[in-house]
Scaffold this motif. Structure first.
Motif, PDB file in Angstrom:
ATOM      1  N   ILE A   7       0.840  -1.201   0.000  1.00  0.00           N
ATOM      2  CA  ILE A   7       0.000   0.000   0.000  1.00  0.00           C
ATOM      3  C   ILE A   7       0.876   1.253   0.000  1.00  0.00           C
ATOM      4  O   ILE A   7       0.610   2.220  -0.729  1.00  0.00           O
ATOM      5  N   GLU A   8       1.929   1.258   0.796  1.00  0.00           N
ATOM      6  CA  GLU A   8       2.843   2.401   0.815  1.00  0.00           C
ATOM      7  C   GLU A   8       3.489   2.597  -0.557  1.00  0.00           C
ATOM      8  O   GLU A   8       3.665   3.729  -1.014  1.00  0.00           O
ATOM      9  N   ALA A   9       3.846   1.502  -1.225  1.00  0.00           N
ATOM     10  CA  ALA A   9       4.422   1.593  -2.568  1.00  0.00           C
ATOM     11  C   ALA A   9       3.401   2.183  -3.546  1.00  0.00           C
ATOM     12  O   ALA A   9       3.751   3.021  -4.392  1.00  0.00           O
ATOM     13  N   LEU A  10       2.136   1.776  -3.440  1.00  0.00           N
ATOM     14  CA  LEU A  10       1.085   2.350  -4.282  1.00  0.00           C
ATOM     15  C   LEU A  10       0.984   3.852  -4.063  1.00  0.00           C
ATOM     16  O   LEU A  10       0.904   4.632  -5.015  1.00  0.00           O
ATOM     17  N   LYS A  11       0.984   4.274  -2.804  1.00  0.00           N
ATOM     18  CA  LYS A  11       0.885   5.696  -2.473  1.00  0.00           C
ATOM     19  C   LYS A  11       2.072   6.481  -3.013  1.00  0.00           C
ATOM     20  O   LYS A  11       1.959   7.679  -3.284  1.00  0.00           O
ATOM     21  N   ALA A  12       3.211   5.817  -3.166  1.00  0.00           N
ATOM     22  CA  ALA A  12       4.414   6.458  -3.698  1.00  0.00           C
ATOM     23  C   ALA A  12       4.447   6.436  -5.228  1.00  0.00           C
ATOM     24  O   ALA A  12       5.431   6.854  -5.831  1.00  0.00           O
ATOM     25  N   LEU A  30      -2.438   2.785  -8.109  1.00  0.00           N
ATOM     26  CA  LEU A  30      -3.348   3.778  -7.552  1.00  0.00           C
ATOM     27  C   LEU A  30      -3.658   4.812  -8.618  1.00  0.00           C
ATOM     28  O   LEU A  30      -2.755   5.490  -9.119  1.00  0.00           O
ATOM     29  N   GLU A  31      -4.915   4.906  -8.990  1.00  0.00           N
ATOM     30  CA  GLU A  31      -5.377   5.913  -9.943  1.00  0.00           C
ATOM     31  C   GLU A  31      -5.795   7.126  -9.126  1.00  0.00           C
ATOM     32  O   GLU A  31      -6.701   7.035  -8.295  1.00  0.00           O
ATOM     33  N   GLN A  32      -5.120   8.233  -9.328  1.00  0.00           N
ATOM     34  CA  GLN A  32      -5.444   9.445  -8.583  1.00  0.00           C
ATOM     35  C   GLN A  32      -6.805   9.980  -9.021  1.00  0.00           C
ATOM     36  O   GLN A  32      -7.274   9.663 -10.111  1.00  0.00           O
ATOM     37  N   GLY A  33      -7.423  10.767  -8.186  1.00  0.00           N
ATOM     38  CA  GLY A  33      -8.727  11.326  -8.508  1.00  0.00           C
ATOM     39  C   GLY A  33      -8.705  12.104  -9.814  1.00  0.00           C
ATOM     40  O   GLY A  33      -7.676  12.637 -10.220  1.00  0.00           O
ATOM     41  N   ARG A  34      -9.826  12.147 -10.477  1.00  0.00           N
ATOM     42  CA  ARG A  34      -9.934  12.832 -11.766  1.00  0.00           C
ATOM     43  C   ARG A  34     -11.136  13.755 -11.784  1.00  0.00           C
ATOM     44  O   ARG A  34     -12.109  13.546 -11.068  1.00  0.00           O
ATOM     45  N   HIS A  35     -11.058  14.744 -12.650  1.00  0.00           N
ATOM     46  CA  HIS A  35     -12.185  15.624 -12.946  1.00  0.00           C
ATOM     47  C   HIS A  35     -12.484  15.446 -14.430  1.00  0.00           C
ATOM     48  O   HIS A  35     -11.647  15.786 -15.269  1.00  0.00           O
ATOM     49  N   ILE A  49     -16.397  14.455 -10.471  1.00  0.00           N
ATOM     50  CA  ILE A  49     -15.168  14.361  -9.685  1.00  0.00           C
ATOM     51  C   ILE A  49     -15.058  12.939  -9.136  1.00  0.00           C
ATOM     52  O   ILE A  49     -15.975  12.445  -8.475  1.00  0.00           O
ATOM     53  N   TYR A  50     -13.946  12.293  -9.427  1.00  0.00           N
ATOM     54  CA  TYR A  50     -13.689  10.929  -8.966  1.00  0.00           C
ATOM     55  C   TYR A  50     -12.624  10.949  -7.877  1.00  0.00           C
ATOM     56  O   TYR A  50     -11.611  11.634  -8.005  1.00  0.00           O
ATOM     57  N   ASP A  51     -12.827  10.167  -6.833  1.00  0.00           N
ATOM     58  CA  ASP A  51     -11.830   9.987  -5.783  1.00  0.00           C
ATOM     59  C   ASP A  51     -10.764   9.000  -6.256  1.00  0.00           C
ATOM     60  O   ASP A  51     -10.993   8.231  -7.201  1.00  0.00           O
ATOM     61  N   PRO A  52      -9.602   8.964  -5.592  1.00  0.00           N
ATOM     62  CA  PRO A  52      -8.588   7.966  -5.935  1.00  0.00           C
ATOM     63  C   PRO A  52      -9.131   6.549  -5.748  1.00  0.00           C
ATOM     64  O   PRO A  52      -9.994   6.306  -4.895  1.00  0.00           O
ATOM     65  N   VAL A  53      -8.630   5.622  -6.562  1.00  0.00           N
ATOM     66  CA  VAL A  53      -9.100   4.235  -6.532  1.00  0.00           C
ATOM     67  C   VAL A  53      -7.947   3.306  -6.925  1.00  0.00           C
ATOM     68  O   VAL A  53      -7.104   3.671  -7.739  1.00  0.00           O
ATOM     69  N   ILE A  54      -7.911   2.131  -6.313  1.00  0.00           N
ATOM     70  CA  ILE A  54      -6.931   1.116  -6.715  1.00  0.00           C
ATOM     71  C   ILE A  54      -7.487   0.376  -7.918  1.00  0.00           C
ATOM     72  O   ILE A  54      -8.623  -0.104  -7.892  1.00  0.00           O
ATOM     73  N   GLY A  61      -5.432  -7.589 -20.375  1.00  0.00           N
ATOM     74  CA  GLY A  61      -4.948  -6.311 -20.872  1.00  0.00           C
ATOM     75  C   GLY A  61      -5.919  -5.159 -20.673  1.00  0.00           C
ATOM     76  O   GLY A  61      -5.827  -4.140 -21.348  1.00  0.00           O
ATOM     77  N   THR A  62      -6.856  -5.306 -19.737  1.00  0.00           N
ATOM     78  CA  THR A  62      -7.798  -4.237 -19.438  1.00  0.00           C
ATOM     79  C   THR A  62      -7.506  -3.663 -18.053  1.00  0.00           C
ATOM     80  O   THR A  62      -6.790  -4.277 -17.258  1.00  0.00           O
ATOM     81  N   HIS A  63      -8.079  -2.513 -17.775  1.00  0.00           N
ATOM     82  CA  HIS A  63      -7.908  -1.854 -16.483  1.00  0.00           C
ATOM     83  C   HIS A  63      -9.223  -1.955 -15.722  1.00  0.00           C
ATOM     84  O   HIS A  63     -10.260  -1.521 -16.214  1.00  0.00           O
ATOM     85  N   GLN A  64      -9.190  -2.546 -14.530  1.00  0.00           N
ATOM     86  CA  GLN A  64     -10.377  -2.756 -13.719  1.00  0.00           C
ATOM     87  C   GLN A  64     -10.312  -1.871 -12.481  1.00  0.00           C
ATOM     88  O   GLN A  64      -9.537  -2.130 -11.568  1.00  0.00           O
ATOM     89  N   PRO A  65     -11.109  -0.785 -12.445  1.00  0.00           N
ATOM     90  CA  PRO A  65     -11.113   0.068 -11.250  1.00  0.00           C
ATOM     91  C   PRO A  65     -11.847  -0.605 -10.097  1.00  0.00           C
ATOM     92  O   PRO A  65     -12.732  -1.429 -10.305  1.00  0.00           O
TER      93      PRO A  65
END
Length: 84
Positions: A7-12, A30-35, A49-54, A61-65
């Protein structure tokens, strides 16, 4: 590393994976929040406005939020960072 270190590595800003995951290239990040401006629908012209999400990069080959850790993931000691 353990889950807390992962988790710390994700935050970094790093990507991590379990050594035991056998899907090619699977990892989480970690996908940072988006507008995002909406261009259609009832809320057209507004900004969502989206909050951060793993997110998980899947074996397909897809991205699953919204990836959620299992108890096995939380207790595992085989987490590692991913280059790239």
């Amino acid at each position: 590393m353990n889950f807390g270190q992962a988790i710390e590595a994700l935050k970094a800003g790093q990507m991590v994976q379990r050594q035991g995951w056998n899907g090619k290239g699977m990892h989480i990040y970690l996908e940072q929040g988006r507008h995002l401006p909406l261009s259609a629908g009832i809320e057209k012209g507004t900004t969502r406005i989206y909050d951060p999400v793993i997110c998980m990069y899947t074996a397909q080959g897809t991205h699953q939020p919204g990836w959620l850790a299992s108890q096995a993931d939380i207790l595992a000691e085989d987490w590692q960072t991913v280059d790239g």
